[in-house]
Scaffold this active site. Structure first.
Site, PDB file in Angstrom:
ATOM      1  N   ILE A   1       0.840  -1.196   0.000  1.00 54.94           N
ATOM      2  CA  ILE A   1       0.000   0.000   0.000  1.00 54.94           C
ATOM      3  C   ILE A   1       0.875   1.247   0.000  1.00 54.94           C
ATOM      4  CG2 ILE A   1      -1.818   1.257   1.231  1.00 54.94           C
ATOM      5  CD1 ILE A   1      -2.487  -1.454   2.596  1.00 54.94           C
TER       6      ILE A   1
ATOM      7  N   GLY B   1       8.070   5.219   2.069  1.00 51.98           N
ATOM      8  CA  GLY B   1       7.132   5.113   3.185  1.00 51.98           C
ATOM      9  C   GLY B   1       5.768   4.563   2.825  1.00 51.98           C
ATOM     10  N   SER B   2       5.315   3.552   3.517  1.00 58.21           N
ATOM     11  CA  SER B   2       4.051   2.916   3.202  1.00 58.21           C
ATOM     12  C   SER B   2       3.807   1.765   4.169  1.00 58.21           C
ATOM     13  CB  SER B   2       4.074   2.407   1.758  1.00 58.21           C
ATOM     14  OG  SER B   2       5.287   1.737   1.517  1.00 58.21           O
ATOM     15  N   ARG B   3       2.972   0.782   3.749  1.00 54.27           N
ATOM     16  CA  ARG B   3       2.739  -0.368   4.607  1.00 54.27           C
ATOM     17  C   ARG B   3       2.378  -1.590   3.779  1.00 54.27           C
ATOM     18  NH1 ARG B   3      -3.228   0.823   7.012  1.00 54.27           N
ATOM     19  NH2 ARG B   3      -4.133  -1.200   6.528  1.00 54.27           N
TER      20      ARG B   3
END
Length: 215
Positions: free
Chosen positions: A154, A184-186
């Site tokens: 994501i 940056g994310s997940r």
């Protein structure tokens, strides 16, 4: 070692740094200002450089372990309804990556890629509850004789590009590169409801090394 996805950006970054310093020493005749600009551009380049690092990981390959797909902090462990592929309740484990984490995505299990799909979308902050369904993302499902696991990359507010190497029909090895998310994310993991979880909320994990769960 650095990830191939960073080569172009690193080349652009070092070119910009060189140009800034050439202009600085050409048009500014104050030595301490020139040195300050030099230091700032070196720091900027090192920050970009560390983002694209790709450390080699010796994954202890096992069909009974589900390993972390990325480095970061566990921010969600909960039962949810997974509506894209399984269309039933699953156990979700989410790992949030800050800009200082390694951003390589790794296959959490051995097996065959049975589903791989890219979704364009928004760029909400990665911890937003709706980011899993509304943000730019990729969904990959890998299946073996022991378990079928869905993991979703994501994009966050800073991440503007997700790279996904998983192709349907491909046989993959646990811990090998599955993709890359820039800045940056997940990643969300969706596991069978009865899966014993080996991590806790706020625990820091390492992709390809930390065992998330056992089957």
């Amino acid at each position: 070692m650095f990830h191939k996805e960073g080569y172009k950006i690193l080349g652009i970054a070092i070119t910009i740094c060189v140009i800034i310093n050439i202009l600085s020493y050409t048009f500014i005749n104050v030595e301490w200002v020139n040195q300050l600009i030099l230091a700032a551009t070196i720091i900027m380049f090192l920050l970009v450089l560390q983002f694209f690092r790709n450390p080699k990981r010796q994954t202890l390959v096992s069909d009974h372990n589900i390993v972390a797909p990325v480095d970061g902090k566990v921010v969600v462990i909960e039962e949810v309804f997974e509506k894209e592929y399984f269309k039933e309740k699953r156990l979700q484990v989410s790992v949030f990556m800050s800009p200082v984490n390694v951003h390589v995505t790794r296959h959490p299990i051995n097996g065959k890629v049975v589903f791989s799909k890219y979704h364009p979308g928004k760029f909400l902050v990665a911890w937003h509850p709706k980011s899993s369904e509304e943000n730019e993302r990729t969904t990959v499902v890998v299946k073996n004789n022991a378990v079928e696991v869905l993991y979703r990359q994501i994009a966050g507010a800073l991440a503007k590009r997700i790279v996904n190497y998983a192709k349907e029909g491909q046989e993959v090895v646990q811990g090998s590169d599955s993709g890359f998310i820039k800045f940056g994310s997940r990643v969300d993991l969706f596991l069978p409801l009865n899966t014993p979880i080996d991590v806790k909320l706020n625990q820091k994990v390492k992709g390809g090394l930390t065992v998330i769960a056992k089957v």
